[in-house]
Every structure is written in C-alpha cells, then in structure tokens.
Write an enzyme that holds these catalytic residues in place. Structure first.
Site, PDB file in Angstrom:
ATOM      1  N   GLY A   1     106.023  -6.556  21.525  1.00  0.00           N
ATOM      2  CA  GLY A   1     106.910  -5.534  20.970  1.00  0.00           C
ATOM      3  C   GLY A   1     106.412  -5.061  19.633  1.00  0.00           C
ATOM      4  O   GLY A   1     105.222  -4.794  19.480  1.00  0.00           O
TER       5      GLY A   1
ATOM      6  N   CYS B   1     103.081 -12.649  22.934  1.00  0.00           N
ATOM      7  CA  CYS B   1     102.804 -11.947  21.673  1.00  0.00           C
ATOM      8  C   CYS B   1     104.054 -11.917  20.782  1.00  0.00           C
ATOM      9  O   CYS B   1     104.452 -12.951  20.265  1.00  0.00           O
ATOM     10  CB  CYS B   1     102.225 -10.565  21.943  1.00  0.00           C
ATOM     11  SG  CYS B   1     101.422  -9.892  20.482  1.00  0.00           S
ATOM     12  N   TYR B   2     104.712 -10.764  20.671  1.00  0.00           N
ATOM     13  CA  TYR B   2     105.912 -10.748  19.831  1.00  0.00           C
ATOM     14  C   TYR B   2     106.951 -11.755  20.344  1.00  0.00           C
ATOM     15  O   TYR B   2     107.596 -12.468  19.558  1.00  0.00           O
ATOM     16  CB  TYR B   2     106.521  -9.336  19.798  1.00  0.00           C
ATOM     17  CG  TYR B   2     107.791  -9.275  18.997  1.00  0.00           C
ATOM     18  CD1 TYR B   2     107.755  -9.170  17.610  1.00  0.00           C
ATOM     19  CD2 TYR B   2     109.041  -9.361  19.621  1.00  0.00           C
ATOM     20  CE1 TYR B   2     108.919  -9.158  16.861  1.00  0.00           C
ATOM     21  CE2 TYR B   2     110.210  -9.355  18.881  1.00  0.00           C
ATOM     22  CZ  TYR B   2     110.145  -9.248  17.509  1.00  0.00           C
ATOM     23  OH  TYR B   2     111.291  -9.242  16.764  1.00  0.00           O
TER      24      TYR B   2
ATOM     25  N   HIS C   1      97.636 -11.463  25.680  1.00  0.00           N
ATOM     26  CA  HIS C   1      98.344 -10.654  26.682  1.00  0.00           C
ATOM     27  C   HIS C   1      97.832 -10.981  28.085  1.00  0.00           C
ATOM     28  O   HIS C   1      96.776 -10.498  28.482  1.00  0.00           O
ATOM     29  CB  HIS C   1      98.145  -9.171  26.379  1.00  0.00           C
ATOM     30  CG  HIS C   1      98.941  -8.731  25.187  1.00  0.00           C
ATOM     31  ND1 HIS C   1     100.229  -8.288  25.277  1.00  0.00           N
ATOM     32  CD2 HIS C   1      98.632  -8.732  23.878  1.00  0.00           C
ATOM     33  CE1 HIS C   1     100.699  -8.014  24.069  1.00  0.00           C
ATOM     34  NE2 HIS C   1      99.743  -8.268  23.196  1.00  0.00           N
TER      35      HIS C   1
ATOM     36  N   GLU D   1      98.935  -9.931  30.801  1.00  0.00           N
ATOM     37  CA  GLU D   1      99.150  -8.825  31.743  1.00  0.00           C
ATOM     38  C   GLU D   1      98.000  -7.826  31.791  1.00  0.00           C
ATOM     39  O   GLU D   1      97.926  -7.019  32.703  1.00  0.00           O
ATOM     40  CB  GLU D   1     100.466  -8.096  31.411  1.00  0.00           C
ATOM     41  CG  GLU D   1     100.482  -7.266  30.130  1.00  0.00           C
ATOM     42  CD  GLU D   1     100.762  -8.059  28.856  1.00  0.00           C
ATOM     43  OE1 GLU D   1     100.574  -9.298  28.867  1.00  0.00           O
ATOM     44  OE2 GLU D   1     101.138  -7.439  27.845  1.00  0.00           O
TER      45      GLU D   1
ATOM     46  N   ASP E   1     104.872  10.704  45.369  1.00  0.00           N
ATOM     47  CA  ASP E   1     106.285  10.360  45.142  1.00  0.00           C
ATOM     48  C   ASP E   1     107.228  11.282  45.922  1.00  0.00           C
ATOM     49  O   ASP E   1     108.132  10.820  46.622  1.00  0.00           O
ATOM     50  CB  ASP E   1     106.645  10.446  43.648  1.00  0.00           C
ATOM     51  CG  ASP E   1     105.696   9.649  42.782  1.00  0.00           C
ATOM     52  OD1 ASP E   1     105.029   8.759  43.331  1.00  0.00           O
ATOM     53  OD2 ASP E   1     105.613   9.922  41.578  1.00  0.00           O
TER      54      ASP E   1
ATOM     55  N   LYS F   1     104.489   2.970  40.822  1.00  0.00           N
ATOM     56  CA  LYS F   1     103.600   3.880  41.553  1.00  0.00           C
ATOM     57  C   LYS F   1     102.764   3.155  42.619  1.00  0.00           C
ATOM     58  O   LYS F   1     102.660   3.628  43.747  1.00  0.00           O
ATOM     59  CB  LYS F   1     102.658   4.542  40.542  1.00  0.00           C
ATOM     60  CG  LYS F   1     101.835   5.651  41.109  1.00  0.00           C
ATOM     61  CD  LYS F   1     102.597   6.923  40.999  1.00  0.00           C
ATOM     62  CE  LYS F   1     101.806   8.118  41.417  1.00  0.00           C
ATOM     63  NZ  LYS F   1     102.569   9.345  41.153  1.00  0.00           N
TER      64      LYS F   1
END
Ligand code: XMP
Length: 497
Positions: free
Chosen positions: A41, A68-69, A157, A159, A214, A353
């Site tokens: 964040g 992290c944060y 991180h 991710e 989409d 997506k």
C-alpha cells in the site's frame, strides 16, 4: 492487490478484495474464508492517514499474511520495530533461514525476489521467528504464532513475476490455511446462465458489442439465457481497425447471435470534426454513443435491461480510490448513462480478464477472439493525435493492421498486451523514387503489461521492427517515417490520448 488475487485464482484458490476500511468481522469469520492477506500500500506506516486494520483480524484464528506495507503493519501491531529510510528497490536476493517452514516449501536457500519499499522491519515482533533476510541484511520474512492465529509477513512482492517462486509461496500460504483449489471459472457457465435467466423474466436485454472479449462473452451468456430476447447492437463508429466489423459480426453469428449493426460512421466523424483536444474528442464520442442508445431504447420499448461486460477490477476500482486523479475519461468504464432508465446486468463482475478469456474458450468462441488485445471504446480516434481526418484515419487503420499481422507472423501477438500504430500531424521529408515527398510519421507502440496500469515497451526483435517499418512506408500512402515508442507507463500512458 489485484495481482495477488489473480495469482491465487490462477492456481484455483478463490480470492476476493475487501478495502481495508470495509472489513466486517462476521464476513471474515464465515467458515468459507480460510485466510487473510494484507496487500502492499502506501509508502510508510508513519505516513499521515496510513491505513490501519482492526485488531480483531489477529484474533479470529485464521492465518494472516502481510505483504510489504501489510508486513510493516503486522510487525508494528505485534510489537516489532519498523524503521524509515531503509529502502530496497527491484530485484533482490533473499536467503531463507528456515526452509522447513511450509510457507517456503519449494524454495531454494537463496531466491530472487522483487522489493519496493522505503520502510523496513528492523526488529521482528517478540516471539516471532525470523524466516528470511535480504541481501542487504533486512528482515525479508517472519512468522509469529499469536494466540490461535499464525501470522506471516514478507517484505518482497510474491505476486510479481520478478519473484519467480512467488506464485508458489502464495499457493503454500493458501494450502497451509486449509484452502482448497476449487475455483474454475469455466465450471460457472451453467450457473451464470441460469442466474441470468432467473433475473430476466420478461422484456428484452440490450447489449452493446464491440468485438472485444468482454462484450462478446457477455452477449453469448445472455444469448444462452434468454435467446432472441437479446438485442446485440454493434455501433460502427468508423474508428475500427480494418476488417474488424465484418470479423465481429462473423464471430457473433457463429455463436448464434445476429447483431444489429448501426452504421454511424458519418455521424461520429462529424461529431469529432475539427476537434483536436483529446478529452473533448472522448466526450463527443461518449455523447454520440449515448444518443444512439437512447434512440434504440425509444424505438424498442420492450427493452428493460442493459448488459455490460464490466470486470472485477472496475467493480473494485469504482468503489475505491476517492480523489484519485482522472487521467483519461474512459467513457465506457462508467457505463452508459443512467437516464436510459434500464436495469444494468453485469454477468462478468466477479471475473478478471484472464478468467473471461477462459470463459470465452469454454463457450466455444475462437481462440483469436479470446486472446484479442484490449481496444479502447473510442477506437482509432484516440490513436490519432490532433484532428481526426480521413487521411489520418486511413493511415492508422492500415498501419495498425500491419503491426498486428507482423506480430502474429513472428508469434509475438499473444505475448504482448497491445500493439498498434499512432499518427499525428508532424511531417518528415522523404524520398520516394527520386521525388521529394513530405509524409506523416507513424509511431508504433508495442507494450507488455499485466493489467494496463503500468507497462513496459516490448523489446521486439529488430527484424520484426524492420518488416513493420518497410511495410508501412511501402503500403500506407502518405507515410515517410516509422518510429518506435520506447517510453514506459508511467510516465507515458499506453494510448497517446
Ligand atoms: P492508458 O492509455 O490510460 O490505457 O494507459 C490503459 C488501458 O486502457 C485502455 N483504454 C481504454 N479502454 N475505453 C476502454 O475500454 C477507453 O476509452 C480506453 N482508453 C484507454 C488502453 O487501450 C489500455 O489498455
């Protein structure tokens, strides 16, 4: 935070995002919730107004992982010391001190990670175990048993793709929390269709199709649910790429949908004539769409619903980030105006997506459609810098086709996020044969991205760039120079306008 949720879902673990200020104890105590992850964040826990979380998060006995944060926040809440000014940025090696910890299953003693922080955890909380340190000697991970709750924190991180074993770490965390990898978007098609059928008891549904994955998936789901009570409309604004309208109609027809194509090319062209300000251009195009849809609704009073292909990030984003700067007005993100008086249906609002692409394939739609690049609602009009003229429109249309064709030929199309051509008013003197010719400059933009929020320009092989350049100058009249855009986002946006 979207990346964290996506990495989990990709591995079958269902994850939802809850803004920190909307956490509800009953919701998290529900047995279907197995674990809690606090994302990265703001830059510092000491920043004014930095988000905090309620203490009960650590009391409900579900494993918590801070990233992290979130890691700084947990360290601080549990009595550790967080210092400022111990920055690490980019690729950083981490040494795992306790390889037997289930969080690090599958990790070697040293692994590459991605860091992006200004504060650090100088001392782990009392009773916590130090699990990993970074090459700079900072705490990279800890674990603490806090009553019934196991608390983990990682500085890096997991991710992002620059932490190659990050996906594994997230999956390890989900597993140690007892989560099952049951999430498969494809398995939800039948229930999505029956929910839609239940919802649309009477009246017709209007869906605006654009040729993108989409809106096409939205239309196909509705077609299965309500059959010919679906009215699929393709507004041809004239700013599509070469052959795009015909291709879209063909795909829809093969899925059993007969779209109503509205040829509004002249109206749109008139609407943007003489306009060079990008925001004004978008505004006028948005208004034109609204006017056309108003007309359709008036002519078809039995239309009760408007279906839109809104995705999960839009749902989260529209509720969050108050006061965030508006960079560009994406007219179709806000949806069509509420004064159309229709009830809005968004069958894809739970999906990312990549999940919609999986739905597309499961619905039998062609691979090319499922993996199509994003294309802006206002189309090529925003890829023309300055006034939209017929000449410039023809140039981007043809040049874009060449860029896409050559990338496909080189097997690169699906590896990049977007690839297109841009034209403006600047001119470059050229020689064709032995004649001097002043022509347009075409800028080619090819980018890689995870979500469109940040992007890097693609290191396309020179031979491919060479073919693109040769073909554009040879095949597109009025072009004497091709340039390649080598600026990341930020500072540039992906589209020029
Ligand atoms: P920018 O140019 O802001 O774009 O970096 C980020 C992503 O959004 C797409 N984009 C749009 N999509 N309607 C859309 O549906 C729009 O008006 C629009 N403008 C930009 C862009 O193509 C990129 O993928």
């Amino acid at each position: 935070m979207h990346l964290i949720a996506r990495r989990l879902r990709e591995q079958g673990f269902y994850a939802e995002i809850v803004p920190y200020n909307m956490l509800k104890r009953e919701q998290l105590e529900d047995p279907s919730v197995k674990a809690i992850i606090l994302s990265g964040g703001p830059p510092s826990v000491y920043a004014p107004g930095a988000p905090r979380i309620p203490g009960w998060i650590l009391e409900i006995g579900k494993p918590v992982l801070g990233i992290c944060y979130g890691f700084h926040l947990l360290a601080e809440m549990l009595g550790g010391r967080v210092d400022r000014g111990c920055r690490e940025y980019g690729r950083t090696m981490v040494r795992v001190l306790d390889p037997s910890d289930p969080l690090f299953e599958g990790w070697e003693a040293e692994e590459q990670t991605w860091m992006s922080h200004g504060d650090c955890v100088r001392e782990v909380p009392p009773g916590a175990r130090l699990l990993a340190v970074s090459e700079n000697g900072y705490v990279a991970a800890f674990r603490k048993q806090h009553g019934d709750t196991v608390v983990y924190g990682v500085q890096f991180h997991p991710e992002v793709s620059h932490t190659p074993k990050g996906r594994q770490l997230l999956s390890n965390f989900a597993r140690l929390a007892g989560a099952e990898p049951w999430w498969r978007p494809e398995n939800l098609i039948d229930s999505l269709v029956s929910e839609l059928r239940e919802r649309v008891k009477e009246g017709r549904v209007l869906v605006a199709v654009s040729g993108g994955v989409d809106s096409t998936v939205t239309a196909v789901l509705l077609q299965r649910a309500v059959g010919d009570r679906l009215l699929a409309v393709l507004v041809d604004h004239g700013f599509f790429r070469e052959g795009e309208v015909e291709e879209t109609v063909r795909i829809l027809k093969s899925a059993g949908i007969e779209p109503l194509v509205i040829d509004a090319r002249e109206e749109f062209f008139e609407a943007v004539r003489g306009v060079s300000d990008p925001e004004e251009k978008r505004k006028r195009i948005g208004e034109m769409f609204a006017r056309i849809f108003q007309r359709i609704v008036k002519e078809n009073p039995d239309i009760r619903y408007l279906a839109q292909g809104t995705l999960y990030p839009d749902v989260i984003e529209s509720g969050a980030a108050p006061g965030a700067d508006r960079i560009k007005s994406h007219h179709n993100v806000g949806g069509l105006p509420s004064w159309l008086g229709l009830e809005v249906i968004e069958p894809l609002r739970e999906f990312y997506k990549d999940e919609v692409r999986r739905l597309a394939l499961a619905l039998g739609l062609p691979h090319e459609l499922a993996f199509r690049h994003p294309f802006p609602g206002p189309g090529l009009a925003v890829r023309i810098i300055g006034e939209v003229t017929r000449e410039k429109l023809e140039i981007v249309r043809k040049a874009s086709r060449i860029v896409e064709d050559e990338l496909r030929r080189a097997g690169l199309y699906e590896r990049v996020w977007q690839a297109f051509a841009v034209v403006g008013d600047d001119r470059w003197v050229g020689v064709k044969g032995d004649r001097r010719e002043e022509g347009h400059i075409v800028i080619v933009r090819i980018v890689e991205s995870d979500d469109g929020m940040t992007a890097d320009w693609t290191r396309v092989p020179y031979e491919v760039l060479d073919r693109i350049s040769r073909r554009i100058t040879a095949e597109v009249p009025g072009v004497t120079m091709v340039a390649y855009a080598v600026t990341t986002k930020p500072p540039a946006t992906i589209e020029p306008q």
